[in-house]
Design an enzyme around this catalytic site. Structure first.
Site, PDB file in Angstrom:
ATOM      1  N   THR A 173       0.852  -1.186   0.000  1.00  0.00           N
ATOM      2  CA  THR A 173       0.000   0.000   0.000  1.00  0.00           C
ATOM      3  C   THR A 173       0.887   1.234   0.000  1.00  0.00           C
ATOM      4  O   THR A 173       1.795   1.352   0.826  1.00  0.00           O
ATOM      5  CB  THR A 173      -0.910   0.018   1.239  1.00  0.00           C
ATOM      6  OG1 THR A 173      -1.645  -1.207   1.295  1.00  0.00           O
ATOM      7  CG2 THR A 173      -1.872   1.187   1.192  1.00  0.00           C
ATOM      8  N   LYS A 175       2.232   4.735   0.786  1.00  0.00           N
ATOM      9  CA  LYS A 175       2.142   5.652   1.915  1.00  0.00           C
ATOM     10  C   LYS A 175       2.972   6.906   1.612  1.00  0.00           C
ATOM     11  O   LYS A 175       3.926   6.821   0.860  1.00  0.00           O
ATOM     12  CB  LYS A 175       2.664   4.978   3.191  1.00  0.00           C
ATOM     13  CG  LYS A 175       1.998   3.654   3.527  1.00  0.00           C
ATOM     14  CD  LYS A 175       0.580   3.821   4.003  1.00  0.00           C
ATOM     15  CE  LYS A 175      -0.033   2.470   4.406  1.00  0.00           C
ATOM     16  NZ  LYS A 175      -1.409   2.611   4.898  1.00  0.00           N
ATOM     17  N   LYS A 177      -0.781   7.721   2.983  1.00  0.00           N
ATOM     18  CA  LYS A 177      -2.039   7.394   2.308  1.00  0.00           C
ATOM     19  C   LYS A 177      -2.698   8.618   1.689  1.00  0.00           C
ATOM     20  O   LYS A 177      -3.432   8.496   0.713  1.00  0.00           O
ATOM     21  CB  LYS A 177      -2.991   6.701   3.278  1.00  0.00           C
ATOM     22  CG  LYS A 177      -3.379   7.537   4.493  1.00  0.00           C
ATOM     23  CD  LYS A 177      -4.464   6.839   5.322  1.00  0.00           C
ATOM     24  CE  LYS A 177      -3.930   5.605   5.999  1.00  0.00           C
ATOM     25  NZ  LYS A 177      -4.968   4.968   6.854  1.00  0.00           N
ATOM     26  N   LYS A 201      -0.938  -0.687  -4.218  1.00  0.00           N
ATOM     27  CA  LYS A 201      -2.354  -0.482  -3.866  1.00  0.00           C
ATOM     28  C   LYS A 201      -2.629   0.956  -3.474  1.00  0.00           C
ATOM     29  O   LYS A 201      -1.853   1.564  -2.739  1.00  0.00           O
ATOM     30  CB  LYS A 201      -2.715  -1.404  -2.701  1.00  0.00           C
ATOM     31  CG  LYS A 201      -4.087  -1.173  -2.097  1.00  0.00           C
ATOM     32  CD  LYS A 201      -4.297  -2.067  -0.885  1.00  0.00           C
ATOM     33  CE  LYS A 201      -5.604  -1.756  -0.180  1.00  0.00           C
ATOM     34  NZ  LYS A 201      -5.587  -0.421   0.450  1.00  0.00           N
ATOM     35  N   HIS A 294     -11.416  -3.969  -0.566  1.00  0.00           N
ATOM     36  CA  HIS A 294     -10.999  -3.543   0.764  1.00  0.00           C
ATOM     37  C   HIS A 294     -12.207  -3.576   1.691  1.00  0.00           C
ATOM     38  O   HIS A 294     -13.333  -3.345   1.253  1.00  0.00           O
ATOM     39  CB  HIS A 294     -10.389  -2.142   0.729  1.00  0.00           C
ATOM     40  CG  HIS A 294      -9.611  -1.824   1.968  1.00  0.00           C
ATOM     41  ND1 HIS A 294     -10.214  -1.386   3.128  1.00  0.00           N
ATOM     42  CD2 HIS A 294      -8.285  -1.901   2.245  1.00  0.00           C
ATOM     43  CE1 HIS A 294      -9.286  -1.210   4.061  1.00  0.00           C
ATOM     44  NE2 HIS A 294      -8.116  -1.519   3.554  1.00  0.00           N
ATOM     45  N   ARG A 295     -11.957  -3.850   2.976  1.00  0.00           N
ATOM     46  CA  ARG A 295     -13.071  -4.032   3.924  1.00  0.00           C
ATOM     47  C   ARG A 295     -13.191  -2.873   4.916  1.00  0.00           C
ATOM     48  O   ARG A 295     -13.595  -3.065   6.062  1.00  0.00           O
ATOM     49  CB  ARG A 295     -12.918  -5.362   4.669  1.00  0.00           C
ATOM     50  CG  ARG A 295     -11.629  -5.495   5.473  1.00  0.00           C
ATOM     51  CD  ARG A 295     -11.588  -6.800   6.249  1.00  0.00           C
ATOM     52  NE  ARG A 295     -10.389  -6.904   7.080  1.00  0.00           N
ATOM     53  CZ  ARG A 295     -10.228  -7.801   8.049  1.00  0.00           C
ATOM     54  NH1 ARG A 295     -11.184  -8.678   8.291  1.00  0.00           N
ATOM     55  NH2 ARG A 295      -9.119  -7.842   8.761  1.00  0.00           N
TER      56      ARG A 295
END
Length: 459
Positions: A173, A175, A177, A201, A294-295
């Site tokens: 992911t 960063k 973000k 991501k 994504h959750r």
């Protein structure tokens, strides 16, 4: 009072609060193969018997209301009502019970997770007779699951698209973000991909903010993907977050991703909603895009142990609604996740047939028949020292996602990606040679450090 009125009253149409267990508690009921079965953790209010509480859940999540209404006589309650068919105590909890409820299939619209949840986890969760209520598990019968498309592609098709076999996939992911410009964001993507990662991501927070509009991000990320592919000879991807304020805008972003030729897009399925997610899953299958899920928001629903919904239910719902990846906890990182419970819903995501196993929280045997599987994504506070455990726990059919574990490398993004790839390759090779990753994991990483300065610096 007229004779006609007296007849109606004597037939059971008197107003007043009624006992649910008279109609909805049916301990002799034999469940059908076509029933949707639910296991609820029920905490009744003081003085409410468990049978009445379980029956109330069955009633309020199906055909019931608080009193008898005259229109009850215009339909067949025996055909359409939910039934509480079994109640058991929760070990170690005096005031909690597991209530098993069977729902006839005709209560639910075909292919609609939204409709299913509107009934099963709807207004009943605010019912005054209950102090708390949690949906622990669902059994989805093949007769219902076959009305869903499911994942756009599934595990095997994804591996074929990427031409990557025999190991977990690696991700990262980007960063920080929030706050990067699109060009700097694309540069970070490129460095990670050229270093050896399969995917990068978008953070779930990244949609289309003033500092980085979605179209600019998509363009710079596509440039990074193509450049990294040319240098490494491997197929690369970046989870371009298509989540938006409307379904129309979401599909527009997915269309642009397809036009750029990138392999995968992303959606926040709980924040975006199941209707939007299913629409995007249909588009992705029709247009050859993988779909990463994504959750975000799941802990609002699943973290409390006595109220809400367990993540295994959300995972089953996602498999039905559609997604090729979903975040599933790590067991070893910064985010909460008990090992056996996590592996229970990981199997529910990947496997075709899962046996009932209460030790792993699986209340029902689940047969997915031919529905494709979903790759679980392990992410959240993991780094190279976790690689042996992650490889052993999640196996090959998974995505291991290192954010700070890649970008926090003292030499930069690309060396951080190299360190992760070397650690993964070392663990996979050691496992294939018969070594015990759980016992020898640290030694395996130290051996790999001797011939990888990037990994040594990360350790």
């Amino acid at each position: 009072m007229s004779p006609q009125t007296e007849t109606k009253a004597s037939a059971g149409f008197k107003a007043g609060v009624k006992d649910y267990k008279l109609t909805y508690y049916t301990p002799d009921y034999e469940t059908k193969d076509t029933d949707i079965l639910a296991a609820f953790r029920v905490t009744p209010q003081p003085g409410v018997p468990p049978e009445e509480a379980g029956a109330a859940v069955a009633a309020e999540s199906s055909t019931g209301t608080w009193t008898t209404v005259w229109t009850d006589g215009l339909t067949s309650l025996d055909r359409y009502k939910g039934r509480c068919y079994h109640i058991e105590s929760v070990v170690g909890e005096e005031d909690q019970f597991i209530a098993y409820v069977a729902y006839p299939l005709d209560l639910f619209e075909e292919g609609s997770v939204t409709n299913m949840f509107t009934s099963i986890v709807g207004n009943v969760f605010g019912f005054k007779a209950l102090r708390a209520l949690r949906l622990e598990d669902l059994r989805i019968p093949p007769a219902y699951s076959k009305t869903f498309q499911g994942p756009p592609h599934g595990i095997q098709v994804e591996r074929d698209k990427l031409n990557k076999y025999g190991r977990p996939l690696l991700g990262c992911t980007i960063k920080p973000k929030l706050g990067l410009s699109a060009k700097n964001y694309g540069r970070a993507v490129y460095e990670c991909l050229r270093g050896g990662l399969d995917f990068t991501k978008d953070d779930e927070n990244v949609n289309s903010q003033p500092f980085m509009r979605w179209r600019d991000r998509f363009l710079f990320c596509a440039e990074a993907i193509y450049k990294a592919q040319a240098e490494t000879g491997e197929i690369k991807g970046h989870y371009l977050n298509a989540t938006a304020g409307t379904c129309e805008e979401m599909i527009k972003r997915a269309v642009f991703a397809r036009e750029l030729g990138v392999p995968i897009v992303m959606h926040d399925y709980l924040a975006g909603g199941f209707t939007a997610n299913t629409s995007l899953a249909f588009y992705c299958r029709d247009n050859g895009l993988l779909l990463h899920i994504h959750r975000a928001m799941h802990a609002v629903i699943d973290r409390q142990k006595n109220h809400g919904m367990h993540f295994r239910v959300l995972a089953k719902a996602l498999r039905m609604s559609g997604g090729d990846h979903i975040h599933a906890g790590t067991v070893v990182g910064k985010l909460e996740g008990e090992r056996e419970m996590t592996l229970g819903f990981v199997d529910l995501l990947r496997d075709d047939f899962i046996e009932k196993d209460r030790s792993r929280g699986i209340f029902f045997t689940q047969d997915w028949v031919s529905m494709p599987g979903v790759l679980p994504v392990a992410s959240g506070g993991i780094h190279v020292w976790h690689m042996p455990a992650l490889t052993e726990i999640f196996g090959d059919d998974s995505v291991l996602q290192f954010g700070g574990g890649t970008l926090g490398h003292p030499w930069g993004n690309a060396p951080g990606a190299v360190a992760n790839r070397v650690a993964l390759e070392a663990c996979v090779q050691a496992r294939n040679e018969g070594r015990d990753l759980a016992r020898e994991g640290n030694e395996i990483i130290r051996e790999a450090c001797k011939w990888s300065p990037e990994l040594a610096a990360a350790c």
